[in-house]
Design a protein around this motif. Structure first.
Motif, short mmCIF file in Angstrom:
data_model
loop_
_atom_site.label_atom_id
_atom_site.label_comp_id
_atom_site.label_asym_id
_atom_site.label_seq_id
_atom_site.Cartn_x
_atom_site.Cartn_y
_atom_site.Cartn_z
N LYS A 1 0.85 -1.20 0.00
CA LYS A 1 0.00 0.00 0.00
C LYS A 1 0.88 1.25 0.00
O LYS A 1 1.70 1.44 0.90
N ASN A 2 0.68 2.07 -1.02
CA ASN A 2 1.39 3.34 -1.13
C ASN A 2 0.60 4.40 -0.37
O ASN A 2 -0.50 4.78 -0.77
N LEU A 3 1.17 4.89 0.73
CA LEU A 3 0.49 5.88 1.56
C LEU A 3 1.09 7.27 1.40
O LEU A 3 0.73 8.18 2.13
N GLY A 4 1.99 7.43 0.41
CA GLY A 4 2.62 8.73 0.21
C GLY A 4 3.64 9.01 1.31
O GLY A 4 3.27 9.35 2.43
N GLY A 5 4.91 8.85 1.00
CA GLY A 5 5.95 9.03 2.02
C GLY A 5 6.29 7.75 2.76
O GLY A 5 7.36 7.64 3.36
N ARG A 6 5.40 6.78 2.73
CA ARG A 6 5.66 5.50 3.35
C ARG A 6 4.83 4.42 2.65
O ARG A 6 3.83 4.70 1.98
N VAL A 7 5.28 3.18 2.83
CA VAL A 7 4.63 2.02 2.19
C VAL A 7 4.39 0.96 3.26
O VAL A 7 5.27 0.68 4.08
N THR A 8 3.19 0.40 3.27
CA THR A 8 2.88 -0.72 4.15
C THR A 8 3.00 -2.01 3.36
O THR A 8 2.35 -2.18 2.33
N VAL A 9 3.85 -2.90 3.83
CA VAL A 9 4.08 -4.18 3.17
C VAL A 9 3.59 -5.29 4.10
O VAL A 9 4.02 -5.39 5.26
N GLY A 10 2.67 -6.10 3.60
CA GLY A 10 2.13 -7.21 4.37
C GLY A 10 2.39 -8.53 3.67
O GLY A 10 2.40 -8.61 2.44
N GLY A 11 2.61 -9.57 4.44
CA GLY A 11 2.84 -10.88 3.85
C GLY A 11 3.06 -11.92 4.91
O GLY A 11 2.65 -11.75 6.07
N LYS A 12 3.74 -12.99 4.53
CA LYS A 12 4.01 -14.04 5.51
C LYS A 12 5.23 -14.85 5.09
O LYS A 12 5.61 -14.88 3.91
N LEU A 13 5.84 -15.45 6.08
CA LEU A 13 6.91 -16.42 5.86
C LEU A 13 6.27 -17.80 5.88
O LEU A 13 5.70 -18.21 6.89
N ASN A 14 6.34 -18.50 4.76
CA ASN A 14 5.89 -19.88 4.70
C ASN A 14 7.09 -20.80 4.91
O ASN A 14 8.10 -20.65 4.22
N PHE A 15 7.00 -21.70 5.85
CA PHE A 15 8.12 -22.59 6.11
C PHE A 15 7.64 -24.05 6.09
O PHE A 15 6.46 -24.35 6.30
N ARG A 16 8.60 -24.93 5.86
CA ARG A 16 8.32 -26.36 5.83
C ARG A 16 9.50 -27.09 6.47
O ARG A 16 10.66 -26.75 6.20
N ILE A 17 9.21 -28.07 7.32
CA ILE A 17 10.25 -28.79 8.05
C ILE A 17 10.07 -30.29 7.82
O ILE A 17 8.98 -30.83 8.03
#
Length: 519
Positions: A52-68
């Motif tokens: 999300k571009n908020l003008g002057g800053r960006v919000t980045v959302g996501g996740k780490l998918n792991f497998r063991i």
């Protein structure tokens, strides 16, 4: 009098910001799964879900998918998968809300610790990169409209204009059948799908894409047959993505990454679990450039009035290099441990570019190849084991005279990787690494911004000689002489019986002042 201006679309990086975040979480082994005796292999990948571009800053959302992949107390294998979500606000100076923003995540380090047989701790170091780009028009005078006679001097430049900036997806779904010498699948223990040798090319109205999906799986067989089986298959793919603005001959820089991958087991026609379906979705980040030959107005004057020019500077991008750089890695590795290795069943690697330096001889690229090996051992209690190694590399995209202000884009890929047993615990690793490089060099040119008309200075014109015998000096051109002596290039050529506009130092010319009344 009015200038005719040319607009050229440019894609310019506004800013690029990197930040590191740490993810840390504990996970309980589900009640449906057995205790963890020993961890064998882990893998993880960052999935960016929102930007999300908020003008002057960006919000980045996501996740780490792991497998063991782990060993149970009875020696059999099981897989535990999970994810750690994140959301991070990143300050991007000079960012505007209309800018194009993209974000990427790289897993720098993944550590899975065993708290007890029913609980794991997962720690990860993640680098998030945000790139902000803006598309703007470079404006420059290309011609002039005027009722009377105007002498104009033009020059031609080649600019790399951005023609297409788009994202799209391409999906591959293919069925695989186990070979006759393989047992049926009881349980899928480990799976991985990776891209190899991806090539893209713009065509009229579409983007062509081809490459390979490398599918790897570890599974347990039915009826007590060899408890662990490895499956490795290559799925070639080829297809097209519709893109109306695309034209054959455009200069592409297209990055392709997997945003979804899955391997499903299903019964065949006889009801036996011998079918696998590989499902992969690729995201194409498309940039198409077009080299435009553009005439710019360099100078102008009139013989019946004074023309005052307001000049400035405009910067255009030119393509300095478009290369696919490759390097080979060949290393002998020693696998730690006292186990006797029977067979290497899988070898793969992750590429990480650590640094890119601009030097006079080109773009110097430094990185590492993180290799993972999965192999079978003679130990009945621990038949599967794994090892990892980090191998550095250095590549050069050769471009002589490259400047510090160049704009470069890189996309790395692992084209080939293999591991061969040499005896004992020694393994020879071979890999081919490629980096796709596009380098744009900004070039600043003097341009005419505005023109003003003023009455002819008749006194000045009167004091000029009517006819001059002139010896050409170094640096002289017919345009320069015509402007200085109040005549035209055409007049000079006609008076001196010249058939071409080239003149050399030492040539003798007759220059006749040309007088026109203001209309």
């Amino acid at each position: 009098m009015e200038l005719v201006k040319k607009h050229i679309h440019m894609n310019r990086r506004r800013n690029s910001v990197m930040t590191q975040i740490t993810l840390d979480d504990d996970f309980n082994v589900p009640d449906s799964m057995d205790d963890v005796e020993q961890m064998i292999l882990d893998s993880g990948e960052i999935q960016i879900e929102t930007v999300k571009n908020l003008g002057g800053r960006v919000t980045v959302g996501g996740k780490l998918n792991f497998r063991i992949l782990y060993r149970r107390p009875d020696g059999q294998l099981m897989t535990l998968a999970g994810s750690i979500p994140f959301e991070e606000q990143i300050n991007v100076p000079e960012l505007e809300e209309t800018d194009y923003v993209q974000a990427g995540g790289e897993l720098d380090d993944l550590h899975v610790g065993l708290i007890n047989s029913r609980k794991l701790n997962v720690k990860a170091l993640v680098t998030l990169t945000v790139q902000a780009e803006t598309i703007f028009d470079v404006e420059a005078a290309a011609d002039v409209t005027y009722d009377g006679d105007v002498e104009t001097l033009k020059r031609e430049i080649t600019a790399a204009a951005i023609a297409v900036r788009r994202k799209d997806t391409f999906r591959v779904r293919e069925n695989l059948t186990l070979s006759a010498n393989k047992p049926d699948i009881d349980h899928l223990l480990w799976q991985d799908i990776r891209l190899r040798g991806v090539d893209t090319k713009p065509l009229d109205g579409r983007i062509h894409i081809d490459g390979e999906l490398m599918v790897f799986a570890v599974y347990s067989g039915e009826d007590g047959q060899m408890p662990v089986q490895c499956l490795e298959e290559s799925i070639p793919f080829s297809g097209e993505v519709e893109l109306a603005e695309s034209l054959e001959g455009m200069i592409p820089f297209i990055t392709v990454r997997l945003v979804h991958k899955d391997l499903e087991v299903s019964p065949d026609a006889d009801g036996e679990m011998r079918e696998l379906t590989a499902d992969a979705v690729m995201e194409l980040d498309i940039r198409l450039y077009e080299e435009q030959q553009t005439e710019l107005l360099s100078d102008l004057y009139a013989l019946d009035r004074e023309i005052v020019l307001d000049t400035g500077e405009a910067c255009f991008d030119t393509i300095a290099a478009r290369n696919l750089v490759k390097t080979r890695i060949q290393e002998k590795l020693s696998l730690a441990g006292n186990q006797r290795i029977l067979q290497i069943c899988h070898c793969d690697g992750d590429l990480k570019l650590d640094e890119v330096q601009v030097k006079e001889d080109g773009l110097h690229i430094y990185g590492v190849l993180e290799v993972q090996l999965l192999y079978l051992t003679a130990d009945d209690g621990a038949p599967v084991s794994a090892a990892s190694e980090v191998l550095p590399f250095h590549m050069i995209a050769e471009v002589q005279g490259l400047k510090e202000d160049c704009i470069y884009q890189t996309a790395s890929g692992l084209e080939q990787i293999s591991a061969v047993m040499l005896g004992g615990d020694a393994v020879e690793l071979k890999a081919v690494i490629s980096v796709d490089v596009l380098i744009l060099q900004p070039v600043c040119e003097p341009v005419i911004l505005e023109v003003r008309e003023e009455p002819l200075d008749k006194e000045k014109l009167k004091n000029m000689p009517g006819i001059v015998g002139y010896v050409v000096q170094p640096g002289d051109t017919l345009w320069k002489l015509a402007r200085t002596f109040h005549t035209s290039v055409e007049e000079i050529m006609e008076t001196n019986h010249l058939t071409e506009s080239r003149i050399d130092p030492g040539d003798r010319l007759i220059l006749v002042k040309k007088i026109e009344l203001e209309k």
